[in-house]
Motif scaffolding. Structure first.
Motif, mmCIF file in Angstrom:
data_model
loop_
_atom_site.group_PDB
_atom_site.id
_atom_site.type_symbol
_atom_site.label_atom_id
_atom_site.label_comp_id
_atom_site.label_asym_id
_atom_site.label_seq_id
_atom_site.Cartn_x
_atom_site.Cartn_y
_atom_site.Cartn_z
ATOM 1 N N UNK A 1 0.827 -1.209 0.000
ATOM 2 C CA UNK A 1 0.000 0.000 0.000
ATOM 3 C C UNK A 1 0.862 1.259 0.000
ATOM 4 N N UNK A 2 1.989 1.216 0.703
ATOM 5 C CA UNK A 2 2.879 2.382 0.746
ATOM 6 C C UNK A 2 3.402 2.710 -0.647
ATOM 7 N N UNK A 3 3.764 1.683 -1.404
ATOM 8 C CA UNK A 3 4.274 1.930 -2.756
ATOM 9 C C UNK A 3 3.151 2.267 -3.731
ATOM 10 N N UNK A 4 1.974 1.736 -3.494
ATOM 11 C CA UNK A 4 0.836 2.132 -4.325
ATOM 12 C C UNK A 4 0.535 3.619 -4.125
ATOM 13 N N UNK A 5 0.580 4.048 -2.880
ATOM 14 C CA UNK A 5 0.377 5.472 -2.580
ATOM 15 C C UNK A 5 1.464 6.323 -3.229
ATOM 16 N N UNK A 6 2.692 5.851 -3.151
ATOM 17 C CA UNK A 6 3.805 6.591 -3.742
ATOM 18 C C UNK A 6 3.620 6.740 -5.247
ATOM 19 N N UNK A 7 3.235 5.668 -5.920
ATOM 20 C CA UNK A 7 3.053 5.720 -7.374
ATOM 21 C C UNK A 7 1.895 6.631 -7.764
ATOM 22 N N UNK A 8 0.830 6.619 -6.977
ATOM 23 C CA UNK A 8 -0.304 7.506 -7.263
ATOM 24 C C UNK A 8 0.121 8.967 -7.135
ATOM 25 N N UNK A 9 0.855 9.276 -6.082
ATOM 26 C CA UNK A 9 1.288 10.661 -5.882
ATOM 27 C C UNK A 9 2.318 11.073 -6.928
ATOM 28 N N UNK A 10 3.128 10.142 -7.397
ATOM 29 C CA UNK A 10 4.060 10.456 -8.477
ATOM 30 C C UNK A 10 3.306 10.781 -9.766
ATOM 31 N N UNK A 11 2.273 10.008 -10.059
ATOM 32 C CA UNK A 11 1.449 10.302 -11.241
ATOM 33 C C UNK A 11 0.768 11.661 -11.097
ATOM 34 N N UNK A 12 0.282 11.931 -9.899
ATOM 35 C CA UNK A 12 -0.395 13.212 -9.669
ATOM 36 C C UNK A 12 0.583 14.377 -9.801
ATOM 37 N N UNK B 1 3.280 14.433 -11.554
ATOM 38 C CA UNK B 1 3.654 14.579 -12.961
ATOM 39 C C UNK B 1 2.561 15.304 -13.734
ATOM 40 N N UNK B 2 1.324 14.922 -13.505
ATOM 41 C CA UNK B 2 0.208 15.552 -14.209
ATOM 42 C C UNK B 2 0.057 17.018 -13.832
ATOM 43 N N UNK B 3 0.355 17.354 -12.568
ATOM 44 C CA UNK B 3 0.189 18.722 -12.083
ATOM 45 C C UNK B 3 1.521 19.434 -11.889
ATOM 46 N N UNK B 4 2.548 18.960 -12.574
ATOM 47 C CA UNK B 4 3.856 19.587 -12.431
ATOM 48 C C UNK B 4 3.827 21.022 -12.925
ATOM 49 N N UNK B 5 4.569 21.875 -12.250
ATOM 50 C CA UNK B 5 4.574 23.296 -12.593
ATOM 51 C C UNK B 5 5.087 23.534 -14.010
ATOM 52 N N UNK B 6 5.912 22.620 -14.521
ATOM 53 C CA UNK B 6 6.414 22.746 -15.887
ATOM 54 C C UNK B 6 5.279 22.682 -16.900
ATOM 55 N N UNK C 1 4.189 22.634 -3.127
ATOM 56 C CA UNK C 1 3.362 22.994 -4.281
ATOM 57 C C UNK C 1 2.749 24.383 -4.110
ATOM 58 N N UNK C 2 2.349 24.949 -5.233
ATOM 59 C CA UNK C 2 1.556 26.179 -5.232
ATOM 60 C C UNK C 2 0.096 25.755 -5.188
ATOM 61 N N UNK C 3 -0.539 26.030 -4.070
ATOM 62 C CA UNK C 3 -1.923 25.585 -3.898
ATOM 63 C C UNK C 3 -2.852 26.289 -4.885
ATOM 64 N N UNK C 4 -2.755 27.610 -4.969
ATOM 65 C CA UNK C 4 -3.550 28.364 -5.942
ATOM 66 C C UNK C 4 -2.753 29.564 -6.442
ATOM 67 N N UNK D 1 -0.218 23.190 -8.234
ATOM 68 C CA UNK D 1 0.957 23.114 -9.102
ATOM 69 C C UNK D 1 2.140 22.593 -8.280
ATOM 70 N N UNK D 2 2.587 21.384 -8.609
ATOM 71 C CA UNK D 2 3.619 20.721 -7.814
ATOM 72 C C UNK D 2 4.994 21.288 -8.168
ATOM 73 N N UNK D 3 5.645 21.866 -7.172
ATOM 74 C CA UNK D 3 7.005 22.371 -7.359
ATOM 75 C C UNK D 3 8.028 21.246 -7.236
ATOM 76 N N UNK D 4 7.817 20.382 -6.242
ATOM 77 C CA UNK D 4 8.760 19.282 -6.018
ATOM 78 C C UNK D 4 8.057 18.177 -5.258
#
Length: 449
Positions: A48-59, A61-66, A282-285, A300-303
């Motif tokens: 579950x810890x790694x599933x959570x990690x992968x979900x947050x990594x996808x999130x 990436x999708x919301x990366x500030x770039x 992250x930049x919340x708004x 917007x995820x900074x890091x």
């Protein structure tokens, strides 16, 4: 003394031995069941810890500030949408039409005055003088000025008619689209590809649905992770309490200690392989005022980075710098390998095996290597790193917070220690308890012969 009397004398001792053997068997069986349950909880917790990690990594990436604030295409889309809405929704009210008519009248009066001045200025040639004479004779300037209001009303009515406004809007939108097509940074294709793959993975069609699915999954994983973590530690605590309460009633202390070592191995394995720290800035708004509307970017995820102890070690070893590689090797040695060797050595020492139980090297590993076991130091190091890093992030992010009429930026720091860290802390505490138990067993039974 008859044989019957001898049997009667020995019977209570046999009964006592049988009871002790039964108690030992029941206790070992119970501890074995708890061991299996703890192992299962640890396995599920790590998954579950790694599933959570992968979900947050996808999130992230999708919301990366770039792909958001730093993307010209994103800004272009949002600005274009605002301007497009403004253009398509453009209409003039009575007051605006009146103001426009006044402005048109002003311009028409100016044009008439300019034309009159051109004709009435001093002329030199005969033809020019005749034109001036004809103008003064046949043209009534006051009458022309009197007609200006009706001309201006006609012009305004024509320009503001639905048909004319539609043409004007079409021209404006066309020019806007042309300008938008000329302003790009080649990231749109990359963004579309990333979003398509991620949305397809989570079976959603847009960002709103994606956020909803991610938040739901993370909430569910959080609840299950707490359940499995509590279940694993509860199994170990119950096993330890059972052994401590019944150790004087059974004669299988060695077996019980070995089972306890297996519990410690589960804690160590889960603790070093599960994420222990998560850095999420992250930049919340971000709200930018434009033409009376707000351009909004959210989350917007900074890091983002989530690492386990083994992950940190692997990252250090993969670095091109020799000092980083050396630190990674030392961490692997003192935080993972030596604690594992100590667990094995304790099992061999307490069991007094014929081949290795009486080895001085095994005794050294079991008793004297504790000063080189850096698991407890690692706990302090992780805690201090988190405190320092969290302070730096808060300080840096606070400098990005802006609150003005034109621009509003709100940052958020979601960095936190993960449950894997507390599992590792549980291993360190449990290891201290095992050390004291081993010393007591060694003092009670003496060294292996």
């Amino acid at each position: 003394m008859s044989e019957l009397q001898k049997d009667n004398i020995s019977t209570p001792q046999q009964v006592k031995q049988n009871r002790s053997g039964s108690a030992s068997f029941i206790l070992i069986a119970a501890l074995s069941l708890l061991l299996v349950a703890a192992a299962y909880c640890g396995y599920r917790f790590r998954a579950l810890a790694y599933e959570r990690k992968h979900i947050k990594e996808d999130y992230s990436l999708s919301n990366n500030i770039t792909f958001g604030i730093f993307s010209v295409d994103r800004w272009g889309d949002k600005i274009s949408a605002v301007v497009d809405r403004r253009v398509k929704g453009f209409n003039l009210n009575k007051s605006q039409k009146a103001d426009m008519q006044q402005e048109v009248e002003k311009q028409l009066h100016g044009m008439v005055n300019k034309a009159v001045a051109e004709f009435t200025r001093p002329q030199k040639g005969l033809g020019a003088k005749l034109k001036k004479l004809a103008f003064n004779t046949f043209v009534d300037v006051k009458e022309i000025h009197a007609l200006v209001p009706s001309f201006s009303r006609t012009i305004v009515t024509k320009v503001t008619s639905p048909k004319s406004l539609k043409k004007l809007k079409s021209v404006a939108v066309g020019k806007l689209n042309e300008l938008e097509a000329q302003t790009y940074d080649l990231s749109d294709q990359t963004i579309s590809s990333v979003e398509h793959n991620i949305y397809q993975k989570y079976k959603v069609n847009n960002a709103t649905a994606f956020d909803k699915v991610v938040n739901s999954k993370l909430k569910q994983i959080k609840g299950l992770s707490y359940q499995y973590a509590i279940g694993m530690t509860a199994c170990i605590i119950i096993a330890l309490l059972l052994w401590l309460m019944l150790r004087r009633r059974v004669d299988s202390e060695v077996t019980l200690f070995v089972i306890s070592l297996l519990f410690a191995f589960i804690l160590l394995a889960v603790g070093v392989s599960s994420p222990i720290i998560e850095v999420d800035a992250r930049i919340h708004t971000l709200e930018f005022a434009l033409l009376g509307e707000k351009l909004v970017f959210t989350n917007q995820v900074l890091f983002f980075q989530s690492q386990s102890i083994l992950g940190i070690i692997g990252t250090l070893i993969e670095q091109p710098k020799p000092d980083a590689v050396l630190v990674g090797i030392l961490l692997m040695l003192f935080v993972v390998i030596l604690p594992l060797l100590r667990l094995i050595a304790r099992g061999l020492q307490v069991s007094c095996t014929e081949l290795l139980g009486n080895s001085k090297f095994i005794r050294f590993l079991a008793f004297d290597l504790g000063k080189w076991d850096m698991a407890d130091v690692m706990v302090v190091g992780i805690a201090m790193t988190y405190i320092g890093l969290n302070g730096i992030l808060k300080s840096q992010l606070s400098g990005l917070n802006i609150d003005t009429e034109a621009l509003k930026v709100v940052t958020i720091n979601n960095s936190a220690l993960q449950l894997g860290f507390f599992i590792f802390v549980a291993y360190v505490a449990y290891n201290i308890i095992l050390s004291s138990i081993l010393k007591r067993i060694d003092e009670q039974n003496g060294p292996c012969n």
